[in-house]
Design a protein around this motif. Structure first.
Motif, short mmCIF file in Angstrom:
data_model
loop_
_atom_site.label_atom_id
_atom_site.label_comp_id
_atom_site.label_asym_id
_atom_site.label_seq_id
_atom_site.Cartn_x
_atom_site.Cartn_y
_atom_site.Cartn_z
N LEU A 61 0.80 -1.22 0.00
CA LEU A 61 0.00 0.00 0.00
C LEU A 61 0.84 1.28 0.00
O LEU A 61 0.28 2.37 0.03
CB LEU A 61 -0.94 0.00 1.21
N LYS A 64 -0.05 4.22 -2.33
CA LYS A 64 -1.23 3.86 -3.11
C LYS A 64 -2.43 4.72 -2.72
O LYS A 64 -2.52 5.24 -1.61
CB LYS A 64 -1.59 2.38 -2.89
N VAL A 66 -6.28 4.68 -1.92
CA VAL A 66 -7.34 3.76 -1.51
C VAL A 66 -8.64 4.55 -1.36
O VAL A 66 -8.69 5.56 -0.66
CB VAL A 66 -6.99 3.07 -0.18
N LEU A 94 -4.06 3.17 7.20
CA LEU A 94 -3.55 3.67 5.93
C LEU A 94 -2.48 4.74 6.14
O LEU A 94 -1.49 4.80 5.40
CB LEU A 94 -4.69 4.21 5.08
N ALA A 99 -0.23 5.22 2.87
CA ALA A 99 -1.18 5.20 1.75
C ALA A 99 -2.06 6.43 1.82
O ALA A 99 -2.14 7.11 2.85
CB ALA A 99 -2.02 3.92 1.80
N ASP A 122 -6.12 2.56 -6.56
CA ASP A 122 -5.38 1.29 -6.52
C ASP A 122 -6.11 0.19 -5.75
O ASP A 122 -5.78 -0.99 -5.90
CB ASP A 122 -4.01 1.52 -5.88
N GLY A 123 -7.08 0.57 -4.94
CA GLY A 123 -7.84 -0.41 -4.17
C GLY A 123 -9.05 0.26 -3.54
O GLY A 123 -9.08 1.48 -3.38
N VAL A 319 -7.78 -3.14 6.09
CA VAL A 319 -6.63 -2.56 5.38
C VAL A 319 -5.57 -3.64 5.12
O VAL A 319 -5.01 -3.72 4.02
CB VAL A 319 -6.04 -1.39 6.17
N LEU A 322 -6.72 -5.71 2.30
CA LEU A 322 -6.56 -5.04 1.01
C LEU A 322 -5.11 -5.14 0.54
O LEU A 322 -4.86 -5.38 -0.65
CB LEU A 322 -6.99 -3.58 1.11
#
Length: 357
Positions: A61, A64, A66, A94, A99, A122-123, A319, A322
Motif C-alpha cells: 500500500l 497507493k 485507496v 492507511l 497510503a 489502486d484499491g 486494510v 486489502l
C-alpha cells in the motif's frame, strides 16, 4: 521467501499499522501488543532491511490511493459509532502504511463517485447498507469498476456483491447472547428487530435462536416489515420503528423474560420505548444488544449489556486484507470473521429478580 510486515501482523494478531509503529518505536502501542509484535519478528526472523530493494513487497500500500466507498446509507447510519470506529481504524492503518485515503459517500445508489475520474484508484474498501437489494440497485458502472480493482468489504458484504470481507462473527454474537441470557436463568426469550432482512442481523437471529433452543429455551421473534426500508437506509433511532414490536412482545403470553436486539441503536430505542410505558430494563424485562457503541449507550440507564464487535480492529484488519489482495490478485474471495466479546451491564437480571407477567 523472506517474511513481510503482513506476515508479522498475522502471526502477532495485530494490524500492519501496529507492526509499523513498533518498528518505528512509536509510543502509541500497548505493552501487550508490542511484546506480541516483537515475538513475531523474532519467530519469523523479520527485518525490513532484508527486502530493502523491494518495498512494494514489504508494503503493497506504499503511496497507493485507496478509496473508501459508503453505499446506500443515510447519514444516521453512516454516523453510527460502530461505522465511524471502523473508518477510524481504516484511516489510521492507511496513514501508518503511507497510503492515501479518499472517501466517497453515495447515499443514493445511482450515483458514480467522481474520485474515479480525478485520481488513480489502486484499491477499494466498501461499507454498504446490508438491508435491501443493494446489488440490484447500485450503479452498474460502479460495480464494474470495483470488480476491476482489489476490493474489501468492511462490517459485512451485501447479498449479491463480490469481494473479500472483514466482518463480525455474527454466529458467535448470537451464541454469546443466548448463552448469557440462559446463564442468568432465562428460558422464555425474544429477538426483536425492525429490519427483517438485514444480512448481519439475520445471521445473529438464526444463531441466537439455534443456541437458545439447543439449551431448551423458547424464542419468539418480533420483526418489522421489509417494505418499511428503502435506500438510503437509516439507523433505528426513532421509537415509532419499534413501538409496535415492543407492544406485541409485551402482549405475548407467557411474556418473554429477556430479549436480544441485534445492535445498540435498536437496543437503546427499545429501552426508551419501555421507559415510555413505565417499564425498566433489568427489572421488568431483561434486555441486551450488540456493537458496544458507548456514545449511544451512555445515554441509557441502567447500563445496557452488549457485545463488543471491535469495529476499529475490523477496520484495521480490512486494510491488511486489502494489502494482501493487492499482492495476491488471483486468489479466491476471502471471508474473515472477527471474534466479539461480551460486555456486561445492569440491564440483564437473574430470573429471580426479573418481573414475569
Amino acid at each position: 521467501m523472506a517474511a513481510t510486515i503482513l506476515d508479522v501482523a498475522r502471526l502477532a494478531k495485530v494490524s500492519a499499522g501496529t507492526v509499523s509503529r513498533v518498528l518505528h518505536k512509536h509510543p502509541g502501542v500497548s505493552d501487550e501488543n508490542r511484546e506480541r509484535v516483537l515475538d513475531a519478528i523474532k519467530t519469523l526472523d523479520y527485518s525490513p532491511r532484508q527486502r530493502k530493494a523491494s518495498m512494494c513487497d514489504l508494503n503493497p500500500l506504499e503511496d497507493k490511493n485507496v478509496l473508501l466507498l459508503l453505499l446506500g446509507m443515510d447519514p444516521s447510519l453512516a454516523n453510527l459509532p460502530v461505522v465511524t470506529a471502523a473508518i477510524d481504524g481504516i484511516e489510521q492503518s492507511l496513514i501508518n502504511l503511507n497510503a492515501n485515503l479518499l472517501i466517497a459517500n453515495l447515499p443514493t445508489l445511482d450515483q458514480f463517485p467522481e474520485e474515479f475520474d480525478r485520481k488513480r484508484i489502486d484499491g477499494v474498501i466498501l461499507k454498504g447498507a446490508l438491508q435491501g437489494d443493494l446489488a440490484g440497485q447500485v450503479n452498474p458502472e460502479l460495480v464494474k469498476r470495483v470488480q476491476e480493482l482489489p476490493a474489501v468489504w468492511v462490517l459485512g458484504r451485501p447479498e449479491g456483491m463480490t469481494g473479500d470481507v472483514v466482518q463480525v462473527d455474527d454466529v458467535r454474537v448470537g451464541k454469546l447472547a443466548a448463552e448469557h441470557l440462559i446463564s442468568c436463568g432465562h428460558r422464555h426469550l425474544a429477538f426483536l428487530s425492525p429490519k427483517p432482512s438485514q444480512v448481519s442481523i439475520q445471521r445473529r437471529q438464526a444463531s441466537f435462536t439455534f443456541y437458545a433452543q439447543q439449551a431448551g429455551a423458547t424464542v419468539n421473534s418480533y420483526l418489522g416489515n421489509e417494505q418499511d426500508w428503502t435506500f438510503p437506509s437509516p439507523a433505528v433511532d426513532h421509537c415509532e420503528w419499534v413501538d409496535d414490536l415492543v407492544e406485541r412482545l409485551l402482549n405475548t403470553h407467557p411474556r418473554p423474560t429477556a430479549m436480544f436486539t441485534p445492535d445498540d441503536s435498536t437496543g437503546t430505542t427499545v429501552a426508551r420505548t419501555l421507559s415510555a410505558r413505565n417499564l425498566k430494563a433489568g427489572e421488568d424485562i431483561s434486555l441486551m444488544s450488540c456493537n458496544n457503541e458507548q456514545k449511544i449507550l451512555e445515554k441509557i440507564q441502567p447500563s445496557l449489556t452488549t457485545i463488543d464487535v471491535h469495529a476499529a480492529d475490523i477496520g484495521c484488519r480490512a486494510v491488511d486484507q486489502l494489502a494482501w489482495r493487492i499482492a495476491h490478485p488471483a486468489q479466491p474471495n476471502v471471508d474473515i470473521s472477527y471474534e466479539p466479546t461480551l460486555v456486561t451491564g445492569s440491564s440483564v437480571a437473574t430470573l429471580d429478580h426479573c418481573a414475569i407477567a
